[in-house]
Design an enzyme around this catalytic site. Sequence first.
Site, PDB file in Angstrom:
ATOM      1  CD  GLN A  88      -3.245   1.182   0.439  1.00 32.27           C
ATOM      2  OE1 GLN A  88      -3.574  -0.170   0.503  1.00 32.27           O
ATOM      3  NE2 GLN A  88      -3.471   1.931  -0.064  1.00 32.27           N
ATOM      4  N   GLY A  89       0.679   2.102  -1.150  1.00 30.39           N
ATOM      5  CA  GLY A  89       1.704   3.171  -1.049  1.00 30.39           C
ATOM      6  C   GLY A  89       0.703   4.626  -0.814  1.00 30.39           C
ATOM      7  N   GLY A  92      -2.260   4.749  -3.426  1.00 26.72           N
ATOM      8  CA  GLY A  92      -3.105   3.519  -3.331  1.00 26.72           C
ATOM      9  C   GLY A  92      -2.432   2.350  -3.273  1.00 26.72           C
ATOM     10  CB  VAL A  94       1.083  -2.084  -5.634  1.00 26.18           C
ATOM     11  CG1 VAL A  94       1.807  -2.592  -6.787  1.00 26.18           C
ATOM     12  CG2 VAL A  94       1.455  -0.551  -5.437  1.00 26.18           C
ATOM     13  CG  ASP A 204       9.755  10.710  -3.022  1.00 25.77           C
ATOM     14  OD1 ASP A 204      10.592  11.335  -2.178  1.00 25.77           O
ATOM     15  OD2 ASP A 204       8.743  10.411  -2.947  1.00 25.77           O
TER      16      ASP A 204
HETATM   17  N1  LIG Z   1       6.291  -3.013  -9.723  1.00 25.24           N
HETATM   18  C1  LIG Z   1       6.212  -3.263  -8.528  1.00 25.24           C
HETATM   19  N2  LIG Z   1       6.487  -4.970  -8.529  1.00 25.24           N
HETATM   20  C2  LIG Z   1       6.364  -5.181  -7.201  1.00 25.24           C
HETATM   21  N3  LIG Z   1       6.184  -4.607  -6.203  1.00 25.24           N
HETATM   22  C3  LIG Z   1       5.775  -3.214  -6.280  1.00 25.24           C
HETATM   23  C4  LIG Z   1       5.773  -2.611  -7.574  1.00 25.24           C
HETATM   24  N4  LIG Z   1       5.505  -1.361  -7.249  1.00 25.24           N
HETATM   25  C5  LIG Z   1       5.228  -1.358  -5.964  1.00 25.24           C
HETATM   26  N5  LIG Z   1       5.398  -2.369  -5.374  1.00 25.24           N
HETATM   27  C6  LIG Z   1       5.359  -2.579  -3.917  1.00 25.24           C
HETATM   28  O1  LIG Z   1       3.893  -1.975  -3.665  1.00 25.24           O
HETATM   29  C7  LIG Z   1       4.155  -1.231  -2.582  1.00 25.24           C
HETATM   30  C8  LIG Z   1       3.546   0.170  -2.487  1.00 25.24           C
HETATM   31  O2  LIG Z   1       4.264   0.852  -3.700  1.00 25.24           O
HETATM   32  P1  LIG Z   1       4.085   2.435  -4.012  1.00 25.24           P
HETATM   33  O3  LIG Z   1       5.035   2.686  -4.900  1.00 25.24           O
HETATM   34  O4  LIG Z   1       2.475   2.453  -4.174  1.00 25.24           O
HETATM   35  O5  LIG Z   1       4.161   3.081  -2.598  1.00 25.24           O
HETATM   36  P2  LIG Z   1       5.432   3.666  -1.920  1.00 25.24           P
HETATM   37  O6  LIG Z   1       6.578   4.250  -2.707  1.00 25.24           O
HETATM   38  O7  LIG Z   1       5.748   2.417  -0.780  1.00 25.24           O
HETATM   39  O8  LIG Z   1       4.927   4.852  -1.139  1.00 25.24           O
HETATM   40  P3  LIG Z   1       4.563   6.297  -1.743  1.00 25.24           P
HETATM   41  O9  LIG Z   1       3.623   6.086  -2.943  1.00 25.24           O
HETATM   42  O10 LIG Z   1       3.762   6.986  -0.570  1.00 25.24           O
HETATM   43  O11 LIG Z   1       5.869   7.020  -2.080  1.00 25.24           O
HETATM   44  C9  LIG Z   1       5.791  -1.268  -2.166  1.00 25.24           C
HETATM   45  O12 LIG Z   1       5.927  -1.890  -0.750  1.00 25.24           O
HETATM   46  C10 LIG Z   1       6.382  -1.846  -3.220  1.00 25.24           C
HETATM   47  O13 LIG Z   1       7.299  -2.790  -2.596  1.00 25.24           O
END
Ligand SMILES: Nc1ncnc2c1ncn2[C@@H]1O[C@H](COP(=O)(O)OP(=O)(O)OP(=O)(O)O)[C@@H](O)[C@H]1O
Length: 421
Positions: A88-89, A92, A94, A204
Amino acid sequence: MSSYQSPPSSNSGETAVIAVVLVVLLVKIVIVIVICQKRRQKGNSVNPDFLTLTMDKFLNDMEREKPIKFTSQQLRIATDNFTNLLGQGGFGAVYKGIFSNGTLVAVKVLNGSSDKRIEEQFMAEVSTIGRIHHFNLVRLHGFCFEKHLRALVYEYMGNGSLDKFLFHSNKVLGFEKLHEIAVGTARGIAYLHEECQQRIVHYDIKPENILLDANFFPKVADFGLAKLCNRDNTHITMTGGRGTPGYAAPEVWMMFPITHKCDVYSFGMLLFEIIGRRRNLDINIQDSQDWFPRWVWKKFEPGELGEVMVVCGIEEKDKERAERIVKVALWCVQYMPEARPSMSVVVKMLEGAVEIPRPSTNPFQHLMPGSPYPTAPVYDTSNGTYSTSAFGSDPSRTVTGCSVVHGTPIMRKYEIEIAST
Ligand SMILES: Nc1ncnc2c1ncn2[C@@H]1O[C@H](COP(=O)(O)OP(=O)(O)OP(=O)(O)O)[C@@H](O)[C@H]1O
């Protein structure tokens, strides 16, 4: 009788013609064989015009390659109705998915489809990473833009994000691999800054945004804050969300003009975390090591880098690479953006291809008492905002409302402590 003698003479004529044809054919075959052999001897050389044509066509095709527009139905099927949550980011959830051709994907479903911030994140991702391909940048396969579903479809990264391996696991990754991850990440950022048609500033860079594939190859992800800018425009105007505390360069916090060098600063902070395999700020660690980068400088300045190596548990065989990482980190986090190296130079420095200069001044001088530079922002617990003392009582220059994307109470304490030292 005479009529009886003509057939044999016509037969012998036909035989002669057939023989000539056969000989010609044979000669042609021999010529073809000889030519083929000569080409093979020349190392399968191909007509260069043909090569250029094919390459041009290939490059054109690549340029035209755009992210695919998926329907919500296609994504529902691929993700088994959004059941396999990867994480979860801030924007939203993932989900893991698989297409019928076997391609594994990560589908980021954006919350609040009408929210302006979400739309900005969506457009930033599609317009930046959607148009470029590089081995060290996570690939955006496509997107869905329907009334009830806004989603981004990325290549699946089997090992998730780097933070997990730096801070939450028991040294699964050896130092050699960590060095490779640092170099790969630097290559990805260098491509964004120096090789794309329009320069892309990520804004970022942090371990959470470096994803690792099944072989632990790193790819830069999360372009939600990214900005496109022409290479000749040196400065960018930034509105709205800004980088993450602890990684964002001073000029980002101060609302000073920003250049691509803010990514170099964040990358330097990431290097400190790679070398220490710890968060740069950890208030549970004593002996002035609570803010790791400053402690490293204190050791580096009098030539006591060996102590850093011991504290970080660096083995003898990895020492040279590790020292390089420390020196590059210090060079990247200098206060003045123009003093920081470009990312292509960072790649060369990390690889050991060029000398790493020694910063002439303490990179953290601006955090010292009596510094002429603006201080880092102070977190005000009473109203949840950041402000910086350098702008004194001029409220128009006060940094307010900076959201803490990955903020934790620790991060907030760090900002207060640094400013008050
Ligand atoms: N392409 C991907 N393949 C596998 N796991 C992914 C991928 N993209 C994101 N994730 C996983 O999903 C989770 C959420 O990712 P997301 O990029 O939405 O948020 P974040 O970078 O942790 O937070 P924010 O968006 O607030 O900076 C992360 O823990 C990441 O490990």
